[in-house]
Design a protein around this motif. Structure first.
Motif, PDB file in Angstrom:
ATOM      1  N   GLY A  15      25.851  -0.688  71.831  1.00  0.00           N
ATOM      2  CA  GLY A  15      26.336   0.281  70.852  1.00  0.00           C
ATOM      3  C   GLY A  15      26.542  -0.303  69.472  1.00  0.00           C
ATOM      4  N   GLY A  16      26.455  -1.617  69.384  1.00  0.00           N
ATOM      5  CA  GLY A  16      26.670  -2.279  68.109  1.00  0.00           C
ATOM      6  C   GLY A  16      25.420  -2.338  67.255  1.00  0.00           C
ATOM      7  N   SER A  17      25.537  -3.040  66.125  1.00  0.00           N
ATOM      8  CA  SER A  17      24.446  -3.129  65.147  1.00  0.00           C
ATOM      9  C   SER A  17      24.231  -4.574  64.718  1.00  0.00           C
ATOM     10  N   LEU A  18      23.010  -4.847  64.320  1.00  0.00           N
ATOM     11  CA  LEU A  18      22.649  -6.118  63.710  1.00  0.00           C
ATOM     12  C   LEU A  18      21.613  -5.861  62.630  1.00  0.00           C
ATOM     13  N   ARG A  19      21.581  -6.739  61.653  1.00  0.00           N
ATOM     14  CA  ARG A  19      20.564  -6.669  60.613  1.00  0.00           C
ATOM     15  C   ARG A  19      19.827  -7.999  60.573  1.00  0.00           C
ATOM     16  N   SER A  62      10.293   2.857  71.565  1.00  0.00           N
ATOM     17  CA  SER A  62      11.601   2.547  72.148  1.00  0.00           C
ATOM     18  C   SER A  62      12.690   2.329  71.099  1.00  0.00           C
ATOM     19  N   VAL A  63      12.320   2.211  69.829  1.00  0.00           N
ATOM     20  CA  VAL A  63      13.324   1.931  68.802  1.00  0.00           C
ATOM     21  C   VAL A  63      13.400   3.027  67.742  1.00  0.00           C
ATOM     22  N   LYS A  64      12.540   4.010  67.855  1.00  0.00           N
ATOM     23  CA  LYS A  64      12.567   5.107  66.877  1.00  0.00           C
ATOM     24  C   LYS A  64      13.948   5.727  66.819  1.00  0.00           C
ATOM     25  N   ASP A  65      14.372   6.068  65.628  1.00  0.00           N
ATOM     26  CA  ASP A  65      15.665   6.709  65.371  1.00  0.00           C
ATOM     27  C   ASP A  65      16.847   5.769  65.522  1.00  0.00           C
ATOM     28  N   ARG A  66      16.602   4.518  65.887  1.00  0.00           N
ATOM     29  CA  ARG A  66      17.700   3.540  65.983  1.00  0.00           C
ATOM     30  C   ARG A  66      17.500   2.371  65.020  1.00  0.00           C
ATOM     31  N   PHE A  67      16.255   1.992  64.778  1.00  0.00           N
ATOM     32  CA  PHE A  67      15.952   0.844  63.926  1.00  0.00           C
ATOM     33  C   PHE A  67      15.325   1.328  62.623  1.00  0.00           C
ATOM     34  N   ASN A  83      20.541  -0.337  65.038  1.00  0.00           N
ATOM     35  CA  ASN A  83      21.768   0.382  65.395  1.00  0.00           C
ATOM     36  C   ASN A  83      21.713   0.833  66.848  1.00  0.00           C
ATOM     37  N   ASN A  84      22.890   1.110  67.376  1.00  0.00           N
ATOM     38  CA  ASN A  84      23.006   1.610  68.747  1.00  0.00           C
ATOM     39  C   ASN A  84      22.214   0.740  69.729  1.00  0.00           C
ATOM     40  N   LEU A  85      22.465  -0.531  69.653  1.00  0.00           N
ATOM     41  CA  LEU A  85      21.728  -1.487  70.488  1.00  0.00           C
ATOM     42  C   LEU A  85      22.090  -1.320  71.957  1.00  0.00           C
ATOM     43  N   THR A  86      21.115  -1.584  72.801  1.00  0.00           N
ATOM     44  CA  THR A  86      21.306  -1.539  74.254  1.00  0.00           C
ATOM     45  C   THR A  86      20.873  -2.885  74.840  1.00  0.00           C
ATOM     46  N   PRO A  87      21.290  -3.172  76.071  1.00  0.00           N
ATOM     47  CA  PRO A  87      20.853  -4.439  76.689  1.00  0.00           C
ATOM     48  C   PRO A  87      19.330  -4.588  76.745  1.00  0.00           C
ATOM     49  N   GLU A  88      18.623  -3.465  76.769  1.00  0.00           N
ATOM     50  CA  GLU A  88      17.158  -3.517  76.806  1.00  0.00           C
ATOM     51  C   GLU A  88      16.568  -4.038  75.499  1.00  0.00           C
ATOM     52  N   ASP A  89      17.371  -4.104  74.463  1.00  0.00           N
ATOM     53  CA  ASP A  89      16.912  -4.649  73.178  1.00  0.00           C
ATOM     54  C   ASP A  89      17.018  -6.172  73.135  1.00  0.00           C
ATOM     55  N   THR A  90      17.573  -6.770  74.155  1.00  0.00           N
ATOM     56  CA  THR A  90      17.702  -8.220  74.193  1.00  0.00           C
ATOM     57  C   THR A  90      16.330  -8.877  74.212  1.00  0.00           C
TER      58      THR A  90
END
Length: 115
Positions: A15-19, A62-67, A83-90
């Motif tokens: 649910g967090g964010s990184l840049r 898989s990242v549309k509307d979040r990245f 934004n709205n990161l999930t474990p699958e984004d690892t």
């Protein structure tokens, strides 16, 4: 020698964010295209987002509307707002820049999303 370097990765909760940032140094020429890819252990490298010229963008499903990918004001810099990161984004996130027809890759920055 032109070098590409990524930064900004780290550990974040779901649910967090990184840049992420990517900069190419050592060239007087402007990148014509910049892209982000990611690779998780045991998986194929996956296209995340890209920007051509200054405005045309494209995203992986898989990242549309979040990245969001954007070009920085400094020459040959590109950002990836996640934004709205999930474990699958690892994964390890890699930057590719195209300068005078040459595709240049960075070493990558690790993003880990905890559940």
């Amino acid at each position: 020698q032109v070098q590409v370097a990524e930064s900004g990765g780290g550990l974040v909760q779901a649910g967090g964010s990184l840049r992420l940032s990517c900069a190419a140094s050592g060239s007087i020429y402007t990148s014509t295209a910049m892209a982000w890819y990611r690779q998780a252990p045991g998986k194929q490298r996956e296209f995340v987002a890209g920007i051509v010229g200054g405005a045309a963008t494209k995203y992986g499903e898989s990242v549309k509307d979040r990245f969001t990918v954007s070009r920085g004001r400094a020459s040959n810099t590109v950002y990836l707002q996640m934004n709205n990161l999930t474990p699958e984004d690892t994964a390890t996130y890699l930057c590719r820049q195209t300068i005078r027809g040459h595709e240049l890759w960075g070493q990558g920055t690790q993003v880990t999303v905890s559940s």
